[in-house]
Design a protein around this motif. Structure first.
Motif, PDB file in Angstrom:
ATOM      1  N   ALA A 134       0.700  -1.277   0.026  1.00 18.28           N
ATOM      2  CA  ALA A 134       0.044   0.038   0.142  1.00 18.28           C
ATOM      3  C   ALA A 134       0.780   1.112  -0.059  1.00 18.28           C
ATOM      4  CB  ALA A 134      -0.944  -0.015   1.297  1.00 18.28           C
ATOM      5  N   ILE A 135       1.884   1.225   0.840  1.00 21.59           N
ATOM      6  CA  ILE A 135       2.761   2.393   0.741  1.00 21.59           C
ATOM      7  C   ILE A 135       3.923   2.613  -0.358  1.00 21.59           C
ATOM      8  CG2 ILE A 135       4.780   3.556   2.343  1.00 21.59           C
ATOM      9  CD1 ILE A 135       2.043   4.088   3.552  1.00 21.59           C
ATOM     10  N   ALA A 136       4.471   1.383  -0.561  1.00 19.46           N
ATOM     11  CA  ALA A 136       5.281   1.510  -1.449  1.00 19.46           C
ATOM     12  C   ALA A 136       5.083   1.489  -2.867  1.00 19.46           C
ATOM     13  CB  ALA A 136       6.315  -0.052  -1.556  1.00 19.46           C
ATOM     14  N   PHE A 137       3.722   0.990  -3.435  1.00 17.55           N
ATOM     15  CA  PHE A 137       3.427   0.772  -4.842  1.00 17.55           C
ATOM     16  C   PHE A 137       2.192   1.454  -4.971  1.00 17.55           C
ATOM     17  CE2 PHE A 137       6.118  -3.006  -3.999  1.00 17.55           C
ATOM     18  CZ  PHE A 137       7.110  -2.590  -4.734  1.00 17.55           C
ATOM     19  N   LEU A 138       1.043   1.625  -4.017  1.00 22.59           N
ATOM     20  CA  LEU A 138      -0.042   2.226  -4.094  1.00 22.59           C
ATOM     21  C   LEU A 138      -0.120   3.572  -3.787  1.00 22.59           C
ATOM     22  CD1 LEU A 138      -2.349  -0.792  -3.254  1.00 22.59           C
ATOM     23  CD2 LEU A 138      -1.368  -0.176  -5.448  1.00 22.59           C
ATOM     24  N   HIS A 139       0.786   4.173  -3.193  1.00 19.17           N
ATOM     25  CA  HIS A 139       1.009   5.297  -2.276  1.00 19.17           C
ATOM     26  C   HIS A 139      -0.378   5.723  -1.556  1.00 19.17           C
ATOM     27  CE1 HIS A 139       4.700   5.873  -4.947  1.00 19.17           C
ATOM     28  NE2 HIS A 139       3.673   5.762  -5.807  1.00 19.17           N
ATOM     29  N   VAL A 140      -0.826   4.742  -0.749  1.00 20.73           N
ATOM     30  CA  VAL A 140      -1.779   5.015   0.042  1.00 20.73           C
ATOM     31  C   VAL A 140      -1.282   5.752   1.226  1.00 20.73           C
ATOM     32  CG1 VAL A 140      -3.570   3.771   1.729  1.00 20.73           C
ATOM     33  CG2 VAL A 140      -2.746   2.795  -0.493  1.00 20.73           C
ATOM     34  N   PRO A 141      -2.151   6.877   1.654  1.00 19.52           N
ATOM     35  CA  PRO A 141      -1.785   7.818   2.695  1.00 19.52           C
ATOM     36  C   PRO A 141      -1.694   6.783   4.108  1.00 19.52           C
ATOM     37  CG  PRO A 141      -3.801   8.725   1.459  1.00 19.52           C
ATOM     38  CD  PRO A 141      -3.402   7.481   1.023  1.00 19.52           C
ATOM     39  N   PHE A 142      -0.787   7.176   4.772  1.00 17.41           N
ATOM     40  CA  PHE A 142      -0.180   6.415   5.950  1.00 17.41           C
ATOM     41  C   PHE A 142      -1.355   6.485   6.967  1.00 17.41           C
ATOM     42  CE2 PHE A 142       1.695   6.302  10.221  1.00 17.41           C
ATOM     43  CZ  PHE A 142       2.352   5.135  10.317  1.00 17.41           C
ATOM     44  N   PRO A 143      -2.222   7.330   7.208  1.00 13.04           N
ATOM     45  CA  PRO A 143      -3.236   7.333   8.383  1.00 13.04           C
ATOM     46  C   PRO A 143      -4.320   6.259   7.780  1.00 13.04           C
ATOM     47  CG  PRO A 143      -2.787   9.439   7.649  1.00 13.04           C
ATOM     48  CD  PRO A 143      -2.037   8.776   6.917  1.00 13.04           C
ATOM     49  N   LEU A 144      -4.477   5.976   6.728  1.00 10.79           N
ATOM     50  CA  LEU A 144      -5.442   5.009   6.267  1.00 10.79           C
ATOM     51  C   LEU A 144      -4.927   3.478   6.632  1.00 10.79           C
ATOM     52  CD1 LEU A 144      -6.800   6.312   2.691  1.00 10.79           C
ATOM     53  CD2 LEU A 144      -7.782   6.541   5.218  1.00 10.79           C
ATOM     54  N   VAL A 145      -3.351   3.272   6.239  1.00 11.37           N
ATOM     55  CA  VAL A 145      -2.923   2.324   6.698  1.00 11.37           C
ATOM     56  C   VAL A 145      -3.369   1.871   8.253  1.00 11.37           C
ATOM     57  CG1 VAL A 145      -0.829   1.126   6.794  1.00 11.37           C
ATOM     58  CG2 VAL A 145      -1.270   2.379   4.816  1.00 11.37           C
ATOM     59  N   VAL A 146      -2.981   2.997   8.971  1.00 16.30           N
ATOM     60  CA  VAL A 146      -3.174   2.922  10.429  1.00 16.30           C
ATOM     61  C   VAL A 146      -4.647   2.466  10.690  1.00 16.30           C
ATOM     62  CG1 VAL A 146      -2.982   3.998  12.575  1.00 16.30           C
ATOM     63  CG2 VAL A 146      -1.288   4.479  10.904  1.00 16.30           C
ATOM     64  N   VAL A 147      -5.615   3.110  10.127  1.00 13.65           N
ATOM     65  CA  VAL A 147      -6.862   2.781  10.688  1.00 13.65           C
ATOM     66  C   VAL A 147      -7.237   1.281  10.176  1.00 13.65           C
ATOM     67  CG1 VAL A 147      -9.217   3.213   9.857  1.00 13.65           C
ATOM     68  CG2 VAL A 147      -7.441   5.380  10.442  1.00 13.65           C
ATOM     69  N   ALA A 148      -6.610   1.164   8.875  1.00 14.77           N
ATOM     70  CA  ALA A 148      -7.334  -0.388   8.306  1.00 14.77           C
ATOM     71  C   ALA A 148      -6.550  -1.194   9.394  1.00 14.77           C
ATOM     72  CB  ALA A 148      -6.589  -0.620   6.977  1.00 14.77           C
ATOM     73  N   ALA A 149      -5.223  -1.152   9.822  1.00 15.76           N
ATOM     74  CA  ALA A 149      -4.566  -2.180  10.781  1.00 15.76           C
ATOM     75  C   ALA A 149      -5.292  -2.120  11.823  1.00 15.76           C
ATOM     76  CB  ALA A 149      -3.397  -1.811  10.771  1.00 15.76           C
ATOM     77  N   ALA A 150      -5.930  -1.086  12.338  1.00 18.44           N
ATOM     78  CA  ALA A 150      -6.411  -1.058  13.749  1.00 18.44           C
ATOM     79  C   ALA A 150      -7.870  -1.617  13.733  1.00 18.44           C
ATOM     80  CB  ALA A 150      -6.823   0.446  14.406  1.00 18.44           C
ATOM     81  N   LEU A 151      -8.619  -1.768  12.486  1.00 18.44           N
ATOM     82  CA  LEU A 151      -9.773  -2.478  12.304  1.00 18.44           C
ATOM     83  C   LEU A 151      -9.683  -3.906  12.311  1.00 18.44           C
ATOM     84  CD1 LEU A 151     -11.915   0.034   9.677  1.00 18.44           C
ATOM     85  CD2 LEU A 151     -12.175  -0.344  12.293  1.00 18.44           C
ATOM     86  N   ILE A 152      -8.569  -4.399  11.498  1.00 16.44           N
ATOM     87  CA  ILE A 152      -7.952  -5.507  11.559  1.00 16.44           C
ATOM     88  C   ILE A 152      -8.034  -6.067  12.974  1.00 16.44           C
ATOM     89  CG2 ILE A 152      -6.274  -7.352  10.675  1.00 16.44           C
ATOM     90  CD1 ILE A 152      -6.060  -5.597   8.353  1.00 16.44           C
TER      91      ILE A 152
END
Length: 459
Positions: free
Chosen positions: A170-188
Motif C-alpha cells: 500500500a505504501i511502496a507501490f499504491l501510495h496509500v496515505p499512512f493514516p489510512l494504513v493505520v486505521v485499516a490495521a486497527a480495524l483488523i
C-alpha cells in the motif's frame, strides 16, 4: 522502610523520598545521554531507575512501559514523562518529558544550521555520502527488530503477516496515505480480537517482570499516589489546558502569517503526525516524507535522508528528525524574511517540536490514571498488535525508498546504480545484523569512509 536480603548477603532498604531537585538533575542528564533509539533509551532508564537508584520496581517500570506502548508517540519519552509524573505530580512529568527533548532540539538546530550553510563543502558532502547508506541499513535493522518481536511463524500469525505485506504494498507501490494504513490495521485488530484472538496475544508488549533488584521507592505493592488516581475533574482540567496550549500558539501563527502560512501548516501537519506515531519514528517517517517532501516541499528527499542521519547521531527520540525538517523548511521558505534565515529556521524547528510532542504529554497526564487498567486485555492490545504488524511493512517500504534513492543519486560510471553506496549499505547491514555493532560506531565508520572516498575522487 522495608528491607530485603541482597544477593551478597547485604540488607537493602527502600530509597527514601527523592527530592524534586535530585530528580531534575537526573532527567537533565538523561536528555544528554539518551542515545541508541528507543531500545537504548529504555535500557538506560531501566539501568538507572530500576537497577541502580531503585526509584521504581521492575514490575511497575514494565507496567508503565506497556501502557506507553499502547500510545502514539515516542515511547521512551512518554515513559520518562510517566515516571516523572508518578514521582512528582504534573510538574515532575512535564520536566522529565521536556528535558528528554530539549537537549536534542538545541543540538539539531545547531547541526541543521551547519548542514544548510556548509553542506556543499567537499568533506562535509563526503560525510553525508557515507552516512546515507548507513541510514538505509539502520532502517532495515528496524524492520528486522520490530518484525521479529511482532511476527512469529507465518503459520501461527498468518493475519499479521498478511497485514505487514499489505501495508508494504500500500505504501511502496499504491501510495496509500499512512493514516489510512493505520486505521485499516486497527480495524483488523478489532475484528481479529473477536475472531482469532490467539494471533494477537502478546504482541507489542515487553513481557513480565522476572527479577527484583531490591525494594524500590515505588515498589510492586506501593499504593497508587493520590494524584495518580482517576478523577473526572482532573481529566477535564488536563484536557482543557492541553486544548488551550494547542489553540493559543496555532491561533497566533495563523493570525501573523495566515492559516496557509508555512508555520501554521507545519503546526497542523505535525499535530496529525503526532497522533500517528504507533510503532515509533520509523513508522511515521513515510507520512512525514509524503507531507514534508511531496506535498509541501519544505525539503527534498535527499535532505530528508540527511536529516534522519543527523537524528540518529544525536541524543533524544529519533522523531526529533522533525526539528531538522522544520529548520530546513523555515530556512528555505524564509519564514522571518531573507535577513533572518537562522532565526526563521530555529523558530520553525521549535514550532514543529511543540506540536509534535504536546500530544505525548497529554496522553500521559490525562490518560495515565484511566488507561493503565486496560493493559493486558486482548480487546485493547489487539489493535496495537495489528498496527505494529503494519508498521513492519511500512518501515520496509521506507527502507526500499532509501536504497533506491542512494542507488540512483550518484550512479557509478557505466552503471545505472551507485555500486559504492550499495556496498557501504551492505557492509553496514552486516555490521548491525550479524555482528550487533552499535548504531553510532556504524554511522561514524560509514561517514569516514564516505569522506575518504569523496576526497579521493572515487565517489
Amino acid at each position: 522502610m522495608s528491607a530485603v536480603p541482597a544477593d551478597r548477603g547485604e540488607t537493602l532498604e527502600a530509597p527514601s523520598r527523592v527530592p524534586f531537585g535530585e530528580a531534575l538533575r537526573f532527567w537533565l542528564k538523561l536528555g544528554f545521554i539518551s542515545f541508541g533509539g528507543p531500545a537504548g533509551q529504555i535500557a538506560i532508564m531501566h539501568r538507572e531507575l530500576v537497577e541502580q537508584k531503585r526509584w521504581i520496581s521492575e514490575r511497575r517500570f514494565l507496567h508503565a512501559l506497556n501502557y506507553c506502548m499502547l500510545l502514539p508517540g515516542p515511547e521512551a519519552q512518554q515513559l520518562a514523562t510517566y515516571i516523572g509524573w508518578l514521582m512528582h505530580r504534573t510538574l515532575g512529568g512535564v520536566v522529565a518529558g521536556a528535558l528528554f527533548v530539549l537537549p536534542s532540539l538545541f543540538i539539531l538546530v545547531a547541526l541543521s544550521w551547519v548542514y544548510v550553510s556548509f553542506g556543499d563543502v567537499g568533506w562535509v558532502a563526503g560525510l553525508f555520502y557515507g552516512i546515507k547508506p548507513a541510514v538505509a541499513a539502520i532502517v532495515l535493522q528496524a524492520v528486522w527488530r520490530i518484525g521479529s518481536r511482532t511476527l512469529r511463524s507465518p503459520r501461527q500469525v498468518p493475519l499479521l503477516w498478511a497485514t505487514a505485506l499489505a501495508s508494504f504494498v500500500a505504501i511502496a507501490f499504491l501510495h496509500v496515505p499512512f493514516p489510512l494504513v493505520v486505521v485499516a490495521a486497527a480495524l483488523i485488530g478489532v475484528v481479529g480480537a473477536r475472531v482469532v484472538p490467539a494471533q494477537f496475544a502478546g504482541g507489542g508488549g515487553h513481557g513480565a517482570a522476572q527479577k527484583s533488584y531490591g525494594p524500590a521507592l515505588i515498589d510492586d505493592h506501593t499504593p497508587t499516589p493520590p494524584h495518580a488516581l482517576f478523577r473526572r475533574s482532573r481529566l477535564a482540567a488536563v484536557v482543557g489546558v492541553g486544548a488551550l496550549l494547542w489553540i493559543a500558539p496555532m491561533a497566533l501563527l495563523a493570525a501573523v502569517q495566515g492559516w496557509h502560512g508555512t508555520l501554521a501548516q507545519m503546526g497542523w501537519f505535525f499535530t496529525k503526525a503526532a497522533l500517528l506515531t504507533f510503532g515509533g519514528a520509523y513508522a511515521v517517517l513515510p507520512y512525514v516524507y509524503q507531507g514534508a517532501v511531496e506535498q509541501f516541499q519544505w525539503l527534498t528527499g535527499t535532505q530528508m535522508i540527511d536529516g534522519l542521519a543527523l537524528g540518529e547521531t544525536t541524543p533524544g527520540p529519533l522523531i526529533m528528525v522533525v526539528a531538522f525538517v522544520g529548520f530546513v523548511g523555515g530556512w528555505t521558505r524564509q519564514v522571518l524574511g531573507p535577513d533572518a534565515l537562522f532565526l526563521g529556521g530555529a523558530l520553525a524547528a521549535t514550532v514543529v517540536t511543540w506540536f509534535t510532542f504536546l500530544p505525548s504529554f497529554l496522553f500521559i497526564l490525562a490518560g495515565g490514571p484511566l488507561v493503565e487498567s486496560t493493559h493486558g486485555q486482548v480487546r485493547f492490545t489487539a489493535p496495537l498488535t495489528a498496527i505494529t504488524a503494519a508498521v513492519v511493512g511500512v518501515i520496509g517500504s521506507l527502507g526500499l525508498f532509501f536504497l533506491v534513492h542512494i542507488a540512483r543519486e550518484h550512479p557509478t560510471p557505466g552503471m545505472p546504480v551507485d555500486l559504492v553506496s550499495l556496498a557501504i549499505a551492505a557492509a553496514a547491514a552486516v555490521a548491525l545484523l550479524r555482528f550487533k555493532a552499535g548504531v553510532i560506531p556504524v554511522i561514524a565508520a560509514c561517514a569516514v569512509t564516505g569522506m575518504l572516498l569523496r576526497l579521493a575522487g572515487i565517489s
